[in-house]
Design an enzyme around this catalytic site. Structure first.
Site, PDB file in Angstrom:
ATOM      1  CE  LYS A   1       0.812   1.595   8.819  1.00 55.19           C
ATOM      2  NZ  LYS A   1       0.228   2.119   7.573  1.00 55.19           N
TER       3      LYS A   1
ATOM      4  CB  SER B   1       0.491   3.451   4.677  1.00 54.57           C
ATOM      5  OG  SER B   1       1.419   2.406   4.892  1.00 54.57           O
TER       6      SER B   1
ATOM      7  CB  SER C   1      -0.734   6.205   7.227  1.00 56.34           C
ATOM      8  OG  SER C   1      -0.165   5.204   8.051  1.00 56.34           O
TER       9      SER C   1
ATOM     10  CB  SER D   1      -0.914   0.005   1.230  1.00 49.34           C
ATOM     11  OG  SER D   1      -0.158   0.269   2.403  1.00 49.34           O
TER      12      SER D   1
END
Length: 321
Positions: A183, A128, A286, A126
């Protein structure tokens, strides 16, 4: 053994097929561990039982050939065709069910060791972490930097280096630990993290940002505001989307949610001991700790550090820390 091995191999194929078609939730670490155990058992059986049995049969064959030569020689027959080379090769050859088990063990255990204790590859699914990581980036994750963990159960057996603010970390998604997320570490245990009106503050200190040229997202066909930020020793870039509100819509119920205060301006959270507050660099796109809470130490997988391939853009290859 042929029937048993066929059944075992069919079970592995069936599990992988059901996982691929979404019929069940797979666990690659468990699958690799089981494959290592099963092929290891066959490898030991081959080394200490099946191979010695075949070697014994070859020895008997050669001994019998010698006896026949001696018997014929006593009868005055010296020209005999008793070449047992082909029969010897056939007797020593592994049957198919050992080729597909014991024969694969060295490769499987090497992959298991590398993936479990050294480096594991991941694919970014993705956006994010844009602009640091792009969709389709194939990255490497250091599995020992934060301490070596046992595969499958993820129990830490060495301490390693504690996560630092600004690290890009892969971890097991707390609401669904079978999924891996990636992250950036923003809050360490004991930190008070505030993200209000799209400005990050840690322990009362505003994290300064510097505007840089806008980022063009080829997938969205849009320009986004881009800033440069320093967290700990890591300088990185982040995106903001003016079209998105500052407040956090639809935050889940999660452990230690009482440590967070939500408002129309954003969220303020006190990070509990043994946990981390994570955010994506694509700040307004995100799904991170603002929505589902803190990442416990037991969920840590490793530190992401290198893009080893992106088939859409080879220039992406390289370190991003």
């Amino acid at each position: 053994m042929q029937v048993l091995t066929a059944f075992i191999l069919a079970a592995f194929v069936g599990y992988a097929g059901a996982w691929y078609f979404g019929m069940l939730e797979g666990n690659f670490a468990l699958l690799l561990f089981m494959a290592t155990v099963v092929t290891g058992i066959y490898w030991l059986a081959e080394r200490f039982y099946f191979l010695p049995q075949r070697q014994k049969a070859v020895a008997l064959l050669e001994a019998d050939a010698i006896k026949r030569r001696e018997a014929l020689a006593k009868q005055g027959i010296s020209q005999v065709d008793l070449d047992v080379t082909e029969a010897r090769v056939r007797l020593l050859a592994q049957p198919w069910w050992l080729d597909w088990t014991a024969g694969l063990f060295p490769v499987i255990i090497a992959v298991f060791f590398l993936r479990s204790f050294l480096f594991e590859p991941f694919k970014i699914p993705s956006g994010s972490m844009i602009p640091t990581l792009m969709v389709g980036d194939l990255i490497l994750v250091n599995k020992f930097h934060y301490g070596v963990r046992l595969p499958v159960i993820n129990t830490k057996i060495t301490e390693g280096t504690p996560p630092q603010r600004g690290d890009v970390m892969v971890f097991r998604y707390p609401p669904k630990p079978s999924l891996d997320y990636i992250k950036r570490v923003v809050g360490l245990p004991g930190d008070e993290v505030a993200y209000l009106n799209k400005r990050l503050t840690i322990n009362g200190q505003v994290i300064e940002t510097t505007a840089v040229p806008e980022f063009f997202d080829e997938d969205a066909m849009r320009y986004f505001k881009q800033f440069e930020e320093t967290l700990g020793e890591h300088k990185h870039r982040l995106l903001n989307d003016d079209a998105r509100p500052a407040f956090i819509p639809g935050a889940d119920d999660f452990e230690f949610k009482q440590n967070c205060r939500y408002s129309v301006e954003g969220v303020v959270c006190k990070v509990p001991a043994g946990h981390y507050f994570m955010m994506g660099d694509n700040r307004d796109n995100s799904l991170d700790s603002r929505y589902w809470g803190f990442v416990p130490d037991k969920n840590i997988v490793g530190k992401a550090f290198f893009v080893w391939m992106n088939f859409s853009s080879l220039k992406r290859i390289g370190s991003f820390n």
